[in-house]
Enzyme design. Structure first.
Site, PDB file in Angstrom:
ATOM      1  N   PRO A   1      14.704   8.253  20.640  1.00 36.38           N
ATOM      2  CA  PRO A   1      14.281   9.532  20.050  1.00 36.38           C
ATOM      3  C   PRO A   1      14.645  10.688  20.974  1.00 36.38           C
ATOM      4  O   PRO A   1      14.320  10.693  22.154  1.00 36.38           O
ATOM      5  CB  PRO A   1      12.762   9.373  19.926  1.00 36.38           C
ATOM      6  CG  PRO A   1      12.531   7.900  19.905  1.00 36.38           C
ATOM      7  CD  PRO A   1      13.588   7.320  20.798  1.00 36.38           C
ATOM      8  N   GLU A   2      15.358  11.672  20.433  1.00 33.15           N
ATOM      9  CA  GLU A   2      15.742  12.849  21.194  1.00 33.15           C
ATOM     10  C   GLU A   2      14.976  14.056  20.664  1.00 33.15           C
ATOM     11  O   GLU A   2      14.050  13.912  19.860  1.00 33.15           O
ATOM     12  CB  GLU A   2      17.257  13.050  21.092  1.00 33.15           C
ATOM     13  CG  GLU A   2      18.075  11.913  21.688  1.00 33.15           C
ATOM     14  CD  GLU A   2      18.030  11.879  23.209  1.00 33.15           C
ATOM     15  OE1 GLU A   2      17.461  12.799  23.827  1.00 33.15           O
ATOM     16  OE2 GLU A   2      18.561  10.909  23.788  1.00 33.15           O
TER      17      GLU A   2
ATOM     18  N   HIS B   1       3.573  -3.813  17.469  1.00 30.38           N
ATOM     19  CA  HIS B   1       3.656  -3.006  18.691  1.00 30.38           C
ATOM     20  C   HIS B   1       2.851  -1.716  18.591  1.00 30.38           C
ATOM     21  O   HIS B   1       3.176  -0.727  19.246  1.00 30.38           O
ATOM     22  CB  HIS B   1       5.117  -2.712  19.012  1.00 30.38           C
ATOM     23  CG  HIS B   1       5.941  -3.952  19.188  1.00 30.38           C
ATOM     24  ND1 HIS B   1       5.838  -4.769  20.299  1.00 30.38           N
ATOM     25  CD2 HIS B   1       6.863  -4.530  18.365  1.00 30.38           C
ATOM     26  CE1 HIS B   1       6.673  -5.785  20.177  1.00 30.38           C
ATOM     27  NE2 HIS B   1       7.299  -5.673  19.015  1.00 30.38           N
TER      28      HIS B   1
ATOM     29  N   ARG C   1       9.445  -1.311  22.960  1.00 32.10           N
ATOM     30  CA  ARG C   1       9.965  -1.593  24.297  1.00 32.10           C
ATOM     31  C   ARG C   1       9.016  -1.167  25.422  1.00 32.10           C
ATOM     32  O   ARG C   1       9.253  -1.468  26.589  1.00 32.10           O
ATOM     33  CB  ARG C   1      11.317  -0.913  24.484  1.00 32.10           C
ATOM     34  CG  ARG C   1      12.367  -1.422  23.508  1.00 32.10           C
ATOM     35  CD  ARG C   1      13.741  -0.921  23.888  1.00 32.10           C
ATOM     36  NE  ARG C   1      14.746  -1.398  22.962  1.00 32.10           N
ATOM     37  CZ  ARG C   1      16.054  -1.244  23.152  1.00 32.10           C
ATOM     38  NH1 ARG C   1      16.492  -0.636  24.244  1.00 32.10           N
ATOM     39  NH2 ARG C   1      16.906  -1.692  22.274  1.00 32.10           N
TER      40      ARG C   1
ATOM     41  N   ARG D   1      31.238  23.368  39.494  1.00 33.34           N
ATOM     42  CA  ARG D   1      30.869  21.988  39.181  1.00 33.34           C
ATOM     43  C   ARG D   1      32.086  21.223  38.657  1.00 33.34           C
ATOM     44  O   ARG D   1      32.755  21.675  37.734  1.00 33.34           O
ATOM     45  CB  ARG D   1      29.748  21.935  38.139  1.00 33.34           C
ATOM     46  CG  ARG D   1      28.379  22.360  38.674  1.00 33.34           C
ATOM     47  CD  ARG D   1      27.368  22.267  37.556  1.00 33.34           C
ATOM     48  NE  ARG D   1      26.028  22.632  37.993  1.00 33.34           N
ATOM     49  CZ  ARG D   1      25.043  21.770  38.191  1.00 33.34           C
ATOM     50  NH1 ARG D   1      25.256  20.479  37.996  1.00 33.34           N
ATOM     51  NH2 ARG D   1      23.852  22.191  38.562  1.00 33.34           N
TER      52      ARG D   1
END
Length: 271
Positions: free
Chosen positions: A2-3, A91, A110, A152
């Site tokens: 999930p973002e 879960h 998880r 960078r």
């Protein structure tokens, strides 16, 4: 995983059902998540009224007058609005029960997610203090990205996935945003000019907002608060499309590894 769009979808989904209600109990079935669930959380939350449901990066912040509950969905977590009599899934690790019987149920196959508590100013919490700006906020834009990128040598995709630079631009959304901005994901961040960073910041905002509007991305087992998947995957231009024709130029979509993550791009469109 999930973002930001998935977490924002979850926030919008649960908020109308729990905002303004009081916690009556907390049932912890599995305390061993990424960090242990505080043993005193049930007694801490009992009787507290939920004043706000907010998001910072990929953290959900449930704020009360006494402190803030921090929730993170980890790799596979989800939150569901349900009732006490609904059968539990394998879960389902934590139930937050409210005074009207509404249950916010935390599921995490998880166990990389988190359920934490702080009674300090939430922005000073160690998990939040060093985060970059929100990508959909006015604080994030091309000028900011350009300034962060100077000198960078890291790939531009790695730059925009760095949560210290900007939060919530995960692997899927980085690939999609770079395609929209026509930037090759492996270009050195310091070699890209201001105008291109203006395009990239706008693309990030566009891609994330589209995903939020469509309810998140249906990858692995992301579910929204009603237990339904998101639909943004139907709109992906490059992610997961290796070998398929680019939707703009018909060149085959390519894949390479950047920072140990699969990166998808069009060699014809992205330079």
């Amino acid at each position: 995983m999930p973002e930001l769009p998935e977490v924002e979808t979850s926030r919008r989904g649960i908020a109308p059902h729990i905002l303004g209600k009081c916690f009556s109990s907390v049932i912890v079935r599995q305390p061993r998540l990424r960090w242990p669930v505080p043993s005193d959380l049930p007694s801490t939350l009992a009787g507290l009224r939920l004043g706000a449901v907010e998001r910072r990066g990929k953290y959900l912040l449930l704020t009360t007058e006494a402190g803030t509950l921090l929730l993170h969905l980890g790799m596979s977590g989800n939150l569901r609005i349900t009732t006490p009599d609904q059968p539990m899934l394998k879960h389902d690790h934590v139930d937050f029960v409210f005074d009207d019987g509404t249950v916010l149920r935390f599921n995490d196959q998880r166990r990389f997610g988190a359920v934490l508590w702080t009674d300090q100013a939430v922005e000073t919490h160690p998990l939040l203090a060093s985060l970059g700006p929100e990508p959909l906020s006015a604080a994030f834009g091309g000028d900011y990205l350009y300034a962060c990128s100077r000198n960078r040598k890291t790939a531009v995709k790695s730059l925009i996935m760095d949560s210290h630079i900007v939060v919530g631009v995960g692997n899927i959304y980085a690939s999609e945003s770079l395609f929209l901005a026509r930037l090759h994901p492996n270009r050195a961040a310091g070699d890209i000019g201001l105008a291109s960073y203006q395009d990239l910041s706008a693309a990030i905002k566009t891609v994330l907002q589209r995903s939020i509007d469509q309810g998140g991305t249906t990858l692995r087992d992301f579910l929204n608060a009603q237990g339904k998947p998101g639909y943004f995957q139907q709109s992906l231009s490059v992610y997961g499309r290796e070998g398929q024709a680019c939707l703009c130029c018909a060149e085959p979509i390519q894949q390479l590894k950047i920072g140990q993550r699969a990166s998808y791009f069009c060699g014809g469109c992205q330079r």
